[in-house]
Design a protein around this motif. Structure first.
Motif, PDB file in Angstrom:
ATOM      1  N   PRO A  43       0.830  -1.202   0.000  1.00  0.00           N
ATOM      2  CA  PRO A  43       0.000   0.000   0.000  1.00  0.00           C
ATOM      3  C   PRO A  43       0.872   1.263   0.000  1.00  0.00           C
ATOM      4  N   PRO A  44       0.223   2.446  -0.152  1.00  0.00           N
ATOM      5  CA  PRO A  44       0.958   3.706   0.027  1.00  0.00           C
ATOM      6  C   PRO A  44       1.478   3.802   1.455  1.00  0.00           C
ATOM      7  N   THR A  45       2.678   4.370   1.614  1.00  0.00           N
ATOM      8  CA  THR A  45       3.286   4.526   2.947  1.00  0.00           C
ATOM      9  C   THR A  45       3.616   6.008   3.177  1.00  0.00           C
ATOM     10  N   ASN A  46       4.055   6.307   4.399  1.00  0.00           N
ATOM     11  CA  ASN A  46       4.480   7.684   4.668  1.00  0.00           C
ATOM     12  C   ASN A  46       5.738   8.042   3.880  1.00  0.00           C
ATOM     13  N   GLY A  47       6.503   7.040   3.460  1.00  0.00           N
ATOM     14  CA  GLY A  47       7.656   7.297   2.585  1.00  0.00           C
ATOM     15  C   GLY A  47       7.185   7.837   1.242  1.00  0.00           C
ATOM     16  N   HIS A  48       6.158   7.200   0.670  1.00  0.00           N
ATOM     17  CA  HIS A  48       5.594   7.707  -0.596  1.00  0.00           C
ATOM     18  C   HIS A  48       5.049   9.127  -0.406  1.00  0.00           C
ATOM     19  N   LEU A  49       4.336   9.339   0.716  1.00  0.00           N
ATOM     20  CA  LEU A  49       3.730  10.667   0.933  1.00  0.00           C
ATOM     21  C   LEU A  49       4.788  11.745   1.070  1.00  0.00           C
ATOM     22  N   SER A  50       5.909  11.375   1.688  1.00  0.00           N
ATOM     23  CA  SER A  50       6.995  12.340   1.831  1.00  0.00           C
ATOM     24  C   SER A  50       7.532  12.746   0.449  1.00  0.00           C
ATOM     25  N   ILE A  51       7.663  11.760  -0.451  1.00  0.00           N
ATOM     26  CA  ILE A  51       8.137  12.087  -1.807  1.00  0.00           C
ATOM     27  C   ILE A  51       7.094  12.961  -2.530  1.00  0.00           C
ATOM     28  N   ILE A  52       5.811  12.627  -2.361  1.00  0.00           N
ATOM     29  CA  ILE A  52       4.758  13.421  -3.016  1.00  0.00           C
ATOM     30  C   ILE A  52       4.790  14.864  -2.501  1.00  0.00           C
ATOM     31  N   GLU A  56      13.406  11.819 -18.621  1.00  0.00           N
ATOM     32  CA  GLU A  56      14.319  12.289 -17.571  1.00  0.00           C
ATOM     33  C   GLU A  56      13.826  11.777 -16.229  1.00  0.00           C
ATOM     34  N   THR A  57      14.707  11.178 -15.454  1.00  0.00           N
ATOM     35  CA  THR A  57      14.301  10.700 -14.129  1.00  0.00           C
ATOM     36  C   THR A  57      14.881  11.614 -13.069  1.00  0.00           C
ATOM     37  N   VAL A  58      14.018  12.093 -12.176  1.00  0.00           N
ATOM     38  CA  VAL A  58      14.460  12.930 -11.063  1.00  0.00           C
ATOM     39  C   VAL A  58      14.376  12.090  -9.795  1.00  0.00           C
ATOM     40  N   PHE A  59      15.480  12.006  -9.054  1.00  0.00           N
ATOM     41  CA  PHE A  59      15.480  11.211  -7.825  1.00  0.00           C
ATOM     42  C   PHE A  59      15.427  12.121  -6.615  1.00  0.00           C
ATOM     43  N   MET A  60      14.618  11.720  -5.645  1.00  0.00           N
ATOM     44  CA  MET A  60      14.623  12.425  -4.370  1.00  0.00           C
ATOM     45  C   MET A  60      15.057  11.448  -3.296  1.00  0.00           C
ATOM     46  N   MET A  61      15.945  11.909  -2.443  1.00  0.00           N
ATOM     47  CA  MET A  61      16.362  11.063  -1.319  1.00  0.00           C
ATOM     48  C   MET A  61      15.225  11.034  -0.309  1.00  0.00           C
ATOM     49  N   THR A  62      15.062   9.890   0.289  1.00  0.00           N
ATOM     50  CA  THR A  62      14.021   9.783   1.300  1.00  0.00           C
ATOM     51  C   THR A  62      14.416  10.542   2.570  1.00  0.00           C
ATOM     52  N   GLU A 117      14.993  11.028   6.559  1.00  0.00           N
ATOM     53  CA  GLU A 117      15.656  10.062   7.454  1.00  0.00           C
ATOM     54  C   GLU A 117      14.651   9.261   8.285  1.00  0.00           C
ATOM     55  N   ASP A 118      13.431   9.796   8.435  1.00  0.00           N
ATOM     56  CA  ASP A 118      12.422   9.069   9.210  1.00  0.00           C
ATOM     57  C   ASP A 118      11.816   7.912   8.424  1.00  0.00           C
ATOM     58  N   TYR A 119      12.044   7.901   7.131  1.00  0.00           N
ATOM     59  CA  TYR A 119      11.287   6.971   6.295  1.00  0.00           C
ATOM     60  C   TYR A 119      12.151   6.006   5.498  1.00  0.00           C
ATOM     61  N   PHE A 120      13.449   6.081   5.630  1.00  0.00           N
ATOM     62  CA  PHE A 120      14.297   5.339   4.696  1.00  0.00           C
ATOM     63  C   PHE A 120      14.113   3.822   4.802  1.00  0.00           C
ATOM     64  N   TYR A 121      13.620   3.363   5.950  1.00  0.00           N
ATOM     65  CA  TYR A 121      13.498   1.912   6.146  1.00  0.00           C
ATOM     66  C   TYR A 121      12.097   1.393   5.818  1.00  0.00           C
ATOM     67  N   ILE A 122      11.216   2.269   5.336  1.00  0.00           N
ATOM     68  CA  ILE A 122       9.836   1.832   5.069  1.00  0.00           C
ATOM     69  C   ILE A 122       9.701   1.380   3.625  1.00  0.00           C
ATOM     70  N   SER A 123       9.228   0.156   3.438  1.00  0.00           N
ATOM     71  CA  SER A 123       8.877  -0.290   2.095  1.00  0.00           C
ATOM     72  C   SER A 123       7.490  -0.913   2.169  1.00  0.00           C
ATOM     73  N   SER A 124       6.774  -0.894   1.047  1.00  0.00           N
ATOM     74  CA  SER A 124       5.432  -1.489   1.043  1.00  0.00           C
ATOM     75  C   SER A 124       5.512  -2.956   1.409  1.00  0.00           C
ATOM     76  N   VAL A 167       2.520   4.444   8.097  1.00  0.00           N
ATOM     77  CA  VAL A 167       1.566   4.552   6.967  1.00  0.00           C
ATOM     78  C   VAL A 167       0.492   5.553   7.364  1.00  0.00           C
ATOM     79  N   PRO A 168      -0.181   6.182   6.373  1.00  0.00           N
ATOM     80  CA  PRO A 168      -1.240   7.122   6.724  1.00  0.00           C
ATOM     81  C   PRO A 168      -2.404   6.393   7.421  1.00  0.00           C
ATOM     82  N   PRO A 169      -3.200   7.128   8.234  1.00  0.00           N
ATOM     83  CA  PRO A 169      -4.262   6.494   9.024  1.00  0.00           C
ATOM     84  C   PRO A 169      -5.255   5.684   8.178  1.00  0.00           C
TER      85      PRO A 169
END
Ligand code: ADP
Length: 167
Positions: free
Chosen positions: A13-22, A114-120, A122-129, A146-148
């Motif tokens: 599912p979507p995680t807070n890591g994804h939301l941080s990138i968004i 063109e691919t643009v990368f954003m670093m995660t 530090e609170d989220y680097f260990y979160i994967s779906s 993850v979001p509520p």
């Protein structure tokens, strides 16, 4: 002209890591197309419709974020959307090799790509779906990761599965 980027992923599912990138992507681009990849090689926990609803619920009514989905190659989707800019998150060195191959393959298939990368963050680097799915399956606490609305959906899914297994 408005700047637009596609942020593709499985979001299962979507995680807070994804939301941080968004959220950080919105500081760089006027509009983001969050595009759910329908990958027939990956068995998803949440259906495409569920992932769409979860993403919309997590992002809220933000009009600068469109939620969409696509089948097949990302480059073909990007061409269809006339958007050659792709946003991806990088969590760790382990993500780099795959992302580097993907970005180069995509550029070979679509030279304007063109691919643009954003670093995660530090609170989220260990979160994967994937980890979120595994922890949820065994009832671990995922609050803050993850979001509520995703937390509630995971509880509903695993609560229902546990009930039917016990029945
Ligand atoms: P995919 O199957 O395409 O990797 P994901 O939904 O797992 O789909 O990830 C989508 C994008 O979000 C990828 O670029 C991934 O690196 C990034 N991402 C996933 N989790 C995080 C996180 N915790 N922090 C930053 N980026 C992340």
């Amino acid at each position: 002209m408005a700047s637009v980027a596609i942020y593709p992923g499985s979001f299962d599912p979507p995680t807070n890591g994804h939301l941080s990138i968004i959220n950080r992507g919105l500081a760089l681009f006027d509009q983001l197309i969050v595009a759910i990849a329908n990958n027939p090689n990956k068995r998803a926990l949440f259906s495409e419709a569920e992932r769409r609803a979860l993403l919309r619920g997590a992002v809220g009514a933000e009009p600068r974020v469109e939620i969409d989905s696509f089948d097949g190659l990302l480059v073909d989707y990007a061409k269809r959307r006339h958007c050659p800019v792709i946003l991806r998150g990088l969590r760790a060195v382990s993500d780099f090799e795959y992302e580097f191959q993907l970005a180069n393959m995509n550029r070979k298939l679509y030279p304007d790509f063109e691919t643009v990368f954003m670093m995660t963050g530090e609170d989220y680097f260990y979160i994967s779906s994937q980890l979120v799915r595994e922890v949820a399956q065994f009832g671990g606490d995922l609050s803050g990761l993850v979001p509520p609305n995703v937390l509630a959906a995971l509880h509903a899914k695993h609560g229902a599965a546990a009930r039917s297994a016990g029945a």
